[in-house]
Motif scaffolding. Structure first.
Motif, PDB file in Angstrom:
ATOM      1  N   ILE A 193       4.945 -17.822  50.545  1.00  0.00           N
ATOM      2  CA  ILE A 193       4.568 -16.501  50.042  1.00  0.00           C
ATOM      3  C   ILE A 193       4.570 -16.591  48.520  1.00  0.00           C
ATOM      4  O   ILE A 193       5.617 -16.758  47.895  1.00  0.00           O
ATOM      5  CB  ILE A 193       5.549 -15.422  50.528  1.00  0.00           C
ATOM      6  N   ASN A 194       3.421 -16.501  47.927  1.00  0.00           N
ATOM      7  CA  ASN A 194       3.279 -16.699  46.494  1.00  0.00           C
ATOM      8  C   ASN A 194       3.634 -15.446  45.698  1.00  0.00           C
ATOM      9  O   ASN A 194       3.536 -14.316  46.206  1.00  0.00           O
ATOM     10  CB  ASN A 194       1.865 -17.135  46.152  1.00  0.00           C
ATOM     11  N   PHE A 195       4.020 -15.671  44.446  1.00  0.00           N
ATOM     12  CA  PHE A 195       4.315 -14.568  43.533  1.00  0.00           C
ATOM     13  C   PHE A 195       3.335 -14.628  42.371  1.00  0.00           C
ATOM     14  O   PHE A 195       3.192 -15.664  41.717  1.00  0.00           O
ATOM     15  CB  PHE A 195       5.752 -14.673  43.008  1.00  0.00           C
ATOM     16  N   ARG A 196       2.641 -13.521  42.131  1.00  0.00           N
ATOM     17  CA  ARG A 196       1.675 -13.474  41.045  1.00  0.00           C
ATOM     18  C   ARG A 196       2.352 -12.922  39.787  1.00  0.00           C
ATOM     19  O   ARG A 196       2.927 -11.839  39.806  1.00  0.00           O
ATOM     20  CB  ARG A 196       0.469 -12.607  41.424  1.00  0.00           C
ATOM     21  N   LEU A 203      -0.623 -17.393  39.709  1.00  0.00           N
ATOM     22  CA  LEU A 203       0.417 -17.598  40.708  1.00  0.00           C
ATOM     23  C   LEU A 203       1.537 -18.448  40.103  1.00  0.00           C
ATOM     24  O   LEU A 203       1.282 -19.438  39.419  1.00  0.00           O
ATOM     25  CB  LEU A 203      -0.149 -18.287  41.950  1.00  0.00           C
ATOM     26  N   ARG A 218       2.723 -25.966  43.165  1.00  0.00           N
ATOM     27  CA  ARG A 218       1.920 -24.791  43.526  1.00  0.00           C
ATOM     28  C   ARG A 218       1.790 -24.809  45.039  1.00  0.00           C
ATOM     29  O   ARG A 218       1.139 -25.680  45.619  1.00  0.00           O
ATOM     30  CB  ARG A 218       0.559 -24.831  42.841  1.00  0.00           C
ATOM     31  N   SER A 224       0.218 -13.301  48.759  1.00  0.00           N
ATOM     32  CA  SER A 224       0.770 -13.331  47.403  1.00  0.00           C
ATOM     33  C   SER A 224       0.997 -11.909  46.933  1.00  0.00           C
ATOM     34  O   SER A 224       0.214 -11.000  47.254  1.00  0.00           O
ATOM     35  CB  SER A 224      -0.167 -14.067  46.436  1.00  0.00           C
ATOM     36  N   ASN A 226       2.791  -9.360  43.524  1.00  0.00           N
ATOM     37  CA  ASN A 226       3.361  -9.313  42.173  1.00  0.00           C
ATOM     38  C   ASN A 226       4.636  -8.491  42.155  1.00  0.00           C
ATOM     39  O   ASN A 226       5.097  -8.064  41.102  1.00  0.00           O
ATOM     40  CB  ASN A 226       2.348  -8.760  41.174  1.00  0.00           C
ATOM     41  N   THR A 231       7.551  -9.435  48.498  1.00  0.00           N
ATOM     42  CA  THR A 231       7.785 -10.834  48.845  1.00  0.00           C
ATOM     43  C   THR A 231       8.950 -10.949  49.822  1.00  0.00           C
ATOM     44  O   THR A 231       8.879 -11.687  50.819  1.00  0.00           O
ATOM     45  CB  THR A 231       8.087 -11.661  47.577  1.00  0.00           C
TER      46      THR A 231
END
Length: 298
Positions: A193-196, A203, A218, A224, A226, A231
């Protein structure tokens, strides 16, 4: 040292700063001849010429320059003490605007503000929740809160919280299906689970360190956000592996709703600091708030 000595020293500092007996006399509320006599008396007592006088200008001698360099910090400290006493004589007033990310505002700012506004009813505190870096001067903020390593070098930074560390977590259901990553590179075979990043929109590249080995990855994944709360919710829902600040996920790790791994790859890093411009003219209200927030290790 007696009161007359302080008066003579203050007279010299005023003349040295103003570079004029006339302007210094006006500043001190005395006459030019009286001020000139005071400085001459000081020079005679010290046995050294401090000023070079002409009909058009007043300049410091080399000895005067060294003497002023030593005196100014002492007089600045005295003035600060006088201002502090003055601020205690009256209830501090004013409005303070702070911008802070949600996690810092909830975990550090709010626990202090509850008692602060009761103790100082004439101080208003306006908190803007925003993870992005803001132009404090342009956006009319008195201060901001960010992680220590992100504060610009031209700012005054005061530590307000302990060191932090990251936690790599996933739900027990995800772990049962996909297994546990043993090294950071194993994350490339998982759903993450990406964080912007709010400031750049990019990212976040997950960063790890163990001993002298540093790794930046990465990670792949469908989702994703922010916002760390989203998250966290996605991780709890079994949608992948998340990278969060440790105390944001601590309760869920403790009660088993999240499984933590790669802990030995997640060292401590500088926690939150409140920061403000170096040239800021701080009010008594602002100084009191900074002191309340200041981190004191137990």
């Amino acid at each position: 040292m007696n009161r007359d000595d302080l008066t003579d020293l203050n007279a010299f500092v005023a003349v040295a700063e103003e570079k004029s007996f006339t302007r210094a006399a006006t500043r001190l509320g005395t006459s030019q001849p009286a001020l000139s006599n005071t400085v001459r008396r000081l020079e005679a007592r010290l046995g050294v010429r401090l000023l070079t006088r002409t009909t058009r200008s007043v300049t410091l001698t080399p000895a005067g320059e060294e003497f002023l360099k030593g005196l100014k910090p002492a007089f600045e400290a005295i003035n600060l003490s006088l201002e502090t006493i003055g601020s205690l004589r009256e209830s501090p007033k004013g409005k303070i605007r702070i911008t802070a990310p949600r996690h810092a505002a909830i975990s550090l700012l709010w626990p202090m503000l509850g008692s602060f506004v009761k103790d100082y009813p004439d101080i208003e505190v306006d908190v803007n929740i925003d993870a992005a870096a803001r132009d404090l001067t342009g956006d009319r903020f008195d201060a901001g809160i960010r992680l220590g390593e992100l504060v610009a070098q031209n700012m005054v930074a005061v530590r307000i919280g302990p060191d932090l560390r990251l936690a790599i977590v996933a739900s027990p259901g995800y772990v049962a299906q996909r297994g546990v990553p043993i090294t950071p590179h194993d994350l490339l075979q998982h759903t993450c689970i990406n964080f912007r990043l709010p400031a750049s929109g990019e990212l976040y590249a997950w960063q790890f360190k163990r001993a002298e080995q540093e790794v930046k990855i990465r990670v792949p994944g469908q989702l994703s956000f922010n916002d760390p709360d989203m998250t966290l919710a996605a991780a709890l829902g079994g949608h992948g592996i998340a990278c969060l600040i440790e105390d944001h996920a601590h309760a869920m790790i403790r009660d088993g709703r999240l499984v933590r791994f790669l802990e030995d790859w997640c060292p401590l890093f500088p926690g939150y600091h409140i920061y403000y411009p170096t040239q800021k003219n701080n009010s008594a209200a602002f100084r009191i708030l900074i002191d309340r927030l200041r981190f004191r290790s137990r």
